[in-house]
Motif scaffolding. Sequence first.
Motif, PDB file in Angstrom:
ATOM      1  N   GLY A 117       0.882  -1.155   0.024  1.00 25.18           N
ATOM      2  CA  GLY A 117      -0.015   0.075   0.073  1.00 25.18           C
ATOM      3  C   GLY A 117       0.863   1.136  -0.231  1.00 25.18           C
ATOM      4  O   GLY A 117       1.996   1.353   0.121  1.00 25.18           O
ATOM      5  N   GLY A 118       0.084   2.416  -0.318  1.00 22.71           N
ATOM      6  CA  GLY A 118       0.855   3.498  -0.200  1.00 22.71           C
ATOM      7  C   GLY A 118       1.656   4.174   1.002  1.00 22.71           C
ATOM      8  O   GLY A 118       2.624   4.465   0.811  1.00 22.71           O
ATOM      9  N   ASP A 119       1.062   3.318   2.303  1.00 18.34           N
ATOM     10  CA  ASP A 119       1.746   3.689   3.616  1.00 18.34           C
ATOM     11  C   ASP A 119       3.258   3.316   3.705  1.00 18.34           C
ATOM     12  O   ASP A 119       4.092   4.132   4.133  1.00 18.34           O
ATOM     13  CB  ASP A 119       1.317   3.278   4.862  1.00 18.34           C
ATOM     14  CG  ASP A 119       0.863   1.624   4.692  1.00 18.34           C
ATOM     15  OD1 ASP A 119       0.738   1.161   3.261  1.00 18.34           O
ATOM     16  OD2 ASP A 119       0.617   1.109   5.575  1.00 18.34           O
ATOM     17  N   LEU A 120       3.408   2.171   2.953  1.00 20.39           N
ATOM     18  CA  LEU A 120       5.036   1.519   2.692  1.00 20.39           C
ATOM     19  C   LEU A 120       5.715   2.190   1.612  1.00 20.39           C
ATOM     20  O   LEU A 120       6.823   2.540   1.429  1.00 20.39           O
ATOM     21  CB  LEU A 120       4.886   0.093   2.622  1.00 20.39           C
ATOM     22  CG  LEU A 120       4.317  -0.632   3.784  1.00 20.39           C
ATOM     23  CD1 LEU A 120       4.654  -1.999   3.597  1.00 20.39           C
ATOM     24  CD2 LEU A 120       5.437  -0.249   4.977  1.00 20.39           C
ATOM     25  N   ALA A 121       4.891   2.499   0.438  1.00 23.26           N
ATOM     26  CA  ALA A 121       5.396   3.078  -0.718  1.00 23.26           C
ATOM     27  C   ALA A 121       5.811   4.404  -0.686  1.00 23.26           C
ATOM     28  O   ALA A 121       7.309   4.889  -1.248  1.00 23.26           O
ATOM     29  CB  ALA A 121       4.619   2.857  -2.000  1.00 23.26           C
ATOM     30  N   ALA A 122       5.056   5.270  -0.097  1.00 25.07           N
ATOM     31  CA  ALA A 122       5.295   6.748  -0.068  1.00 25.07           C
ATOM     32  C   ALA A 122       6.604   7.143   0.319  1.00 25.07           C
ATOM     33  O   ALA A 122       7.328   8.125  -0.224  1.00 25.07           O
ATOM     34  CB  ALA A 122       4.299   7.408   0.881  1.00 25.07           C
ATOM     35  N   PRO A 123       7.188   6.716   1.598  1.00 19.72           N
ATOM     36  CA  PRO A 123       8.427   6.990   1.974  1.00 19.72           C
ATOM     37  C   PRO A 123       9.373   6.807   0.984  1.00 19.72           C
ATOM     38  O   PRO A 123      10.547   7.434   0.971  1.00 19.72           O
ATOM     39  CB  PRO A 123       8.832   6.416   3.323  1.00 19.72           C
ATOM     40  CG  PRO A 123       7.528   5.779   3.770  1.00 19.72           C
ATOM     41  CD  PRO A 123       6.522   5.864   2.434  1.00 19.72           C
ATOM     42  N   GLN A 124       9.647   5.672   0.374  1.00 19.53           N
ATOM     43  CA  GLN A 124      10.505   5.303  -0.599  1.00 19.53           C
ATOM     44  C   GLN A 124      10.633   6.008  -1.824  1.00 19.53           C
ATOM     45  O   GLN A 124      11.425   6.133  -2.480  1.00 19.53           O
ATOM     46  CB  GLN A 124      10.322   3.735  -0.967  1.00 19.53           C
ATOM     47  CG  GLN A 124      10.562   2.888   0.461  1.00 19.53           C
ATOM     48  CD  GLN A 124      11.774   2.947   0.867  1.00 19.53           C
ATOM     49  OE1 GLN A 124      12.892   2.943   0.011  1.00 19.53           O
ATOM     50  NE2 GLN A 124      11.799   3.040   1.953  1.00 19.53           N
ATOM     51  N   LEU A 125       9.290   6.534  -2.239  1.00 15.07           N
ATOM     52  CA  LEU A 125       9.113   7.136  -3.431  1.00 15.07           C
ATOM     53  C   LEU A 125       9.011   8.712  -3.263  1.00 15.07           C
ATOM     54  O   LEU A 125       8.994   9.577  -4.389  1.00 15.07           O
ATOM     55  CB  LEU A 125       7.798   6.962  -4.141  1.00 15.07           C
ATOM     56  CG  LEU A 125       7.551   5.400  -4.669  1.00 15.07           C
ATOM     57  CD1 LEU A 125       6.285   5.024  -5.014  1.00 15.07           C
ATOM     58  CD2 LEU A 125       8.666   5.116  -5.691  1.00 15.07           C
ATOM     59  N   ASP A 126       9.339   9.067  -1.858  1.00 19.74           N
ATOM     60  CA  ASP A 126       9.483  10.795  -1.986  1.00 19.74           C
ATOM     61  C   ASP A 126      10.793  11.127  -2.034  1.00 19.74           C
ATOM     62  O   ASP A 126      11.455  11.474  -1.130  1.00 19.74           O
ATOM     63  CB  ASP A 126       9.048  10.751  -0.310  1.00 19.74           C
ATOM     64  CG  ASP A 126       8.974  12.295   0.069  1.00 19.74           C
ATOM     65  OD1 ASP A 126       8.687  13.196  -0.857  1.00 19.74           O
ATOM     66  OD2 ASP A 126       8.989  12.562   1.098  1.00 19.74           O
ATOM     67  N   LEU A 127      11.276  11.617  -3.521  1.00 18.54           N
ATOM     68  CA  LEU A 127      12.480  11.861  -3.627  1.00 18.54           C
ATOM     69  C   LEU A 127      12.444  13.159  -4.126  1.00 18.54           C
ATOM     70  O   LEU A 127      13.365  13.878  -4.338  1.00 18.54           O
ATOM     71  CB  LEU A 127      12.968  11.159  -5.178  1.00 18.54           C
ATOM     72  CG  LEU A 127      12.963   9.458  -4.944  1.00 18.54           C
ATOM     73  CD1 LEU A 127      13.661   9.071  -6.081  1.00 18.54           C
ATOM     74  CD2 LEU A 127      13.972   9.229  -3.843  1.00 18.54           C
ATOM     75  N   GLY A 128      11.286  14.035  -4.338  1.00 19.84           N
ATOM     76  CA  GLY A 128      11.462  15.343  -4.625  1.00 19.84           C
ATOM     77  C   GLY A 128      11.050  15.512  -6.207  1.00 19.84           C
ATOM     78  O   GLY A 128      11.471  14.786  -6.961  1.00 19.84           O
ATOM     79  N   ASP A 129      10.556  16.649  -6.428  1.00 23.22           N
ATOM     80  CA  ASP A 129      10.092  17.062  -7.998  1.00 23.22           C
ATOM     81  C   ASP A 129      11.313  16.901  -8.479  1.00 23.22           C
ATOM     82  O   ASP A 129      11.460  16.585  -9.869  1.00 23.22           O
ATOM     83  CB  ASP A 129       9.561  18.274  -7.778  1.00 23.22           C
ATOM     84  CG  ASP A 129       8.572  18.402  -9.233  1.00 23.22           C
ATOM     85  OD1 ASP A 129       8.070  17.608  -9.648  1.00 23.22           O
ATOM     86  OD2 ASP A 129       8.799  19.441  -9.907  1.00 23.22           O
ATOM     87  N   ASP A 130      12.441  17.744  -8.327  1.00 18.88           N
ATOM     88  CA  ASP A 130      13.668  17.909  -9.027  1.00 18.88           C
ATOM     89  C   ASP A 130      14.372  16.469  -9.210  1.00 18.88           C
ATOM     90  O   ASP A 130      14.908  16.178 -10.632  1.00 18.88           O
ATOM     91  CB  ASP A 130      14.577  18.729  -8.181  1.00 18.88           C
ATOM     92  CG  ASP A 130      14.107  20.196  -8.338  1.00 18.88           C
ATOM     93  OD1 ASP A 130      13.404  20.558  -9.341  1.00 18.88           O
ATOM     94  OD2 ASP A 130      14.782  21.078  -7.587  1.00 18.88           O
TER      95      ASP A 130
END
Length: 157
Positions: free
Chosen positions: A88-101
């Motif tokens: 789910g998103g709760d586990l995925a979000a921190p790994q995919l939070d790289l920033g727009d740039d």
Amino acid sequence: MQDDNSDAAVREQCIRLLARREHSRQELRAKLAQRDYDRDVSDRVLDELAGERLLSDERFTEQFVRQRLEAGYGPVKIRADLAERGIGGDLAAPQLDLGDDEWRERCLAAWERRFGAAPGDRQEWGKQARFLANRGFSGDHVTRVLAQVSESDDNTP
């Protein structure tokens, strides 16, 4: 149904699968079901393996995201692939939070690996945009990268 549905047989099968690569809980449950292991036994063994930290959706997510990033995939595709595997998103979000740039740079790198030359016409622009979108980059990232490479190509003497 599998001849040997004991906890030990299911555990052995899980250990064999986990020795090859990390798996999500959902992936292991599906593979055990394909092999006709009893679901109650499978769930009990999966709970035990998770308790022993031999099975970890967090660890699977980290490894999966790292591998997909290295392969040049974007956040939309990675998130969808994780969802297919029960993450789910709760586990995925921190790994995919790289920033727009960072995502824009990764989109540009994927474009460079595949094309390396700015689109010359609308048809080529569409082809390149579809490729990047299919790789899982947002429409905003795709548009910005193609505008950037087209602009830099226009400024070349």
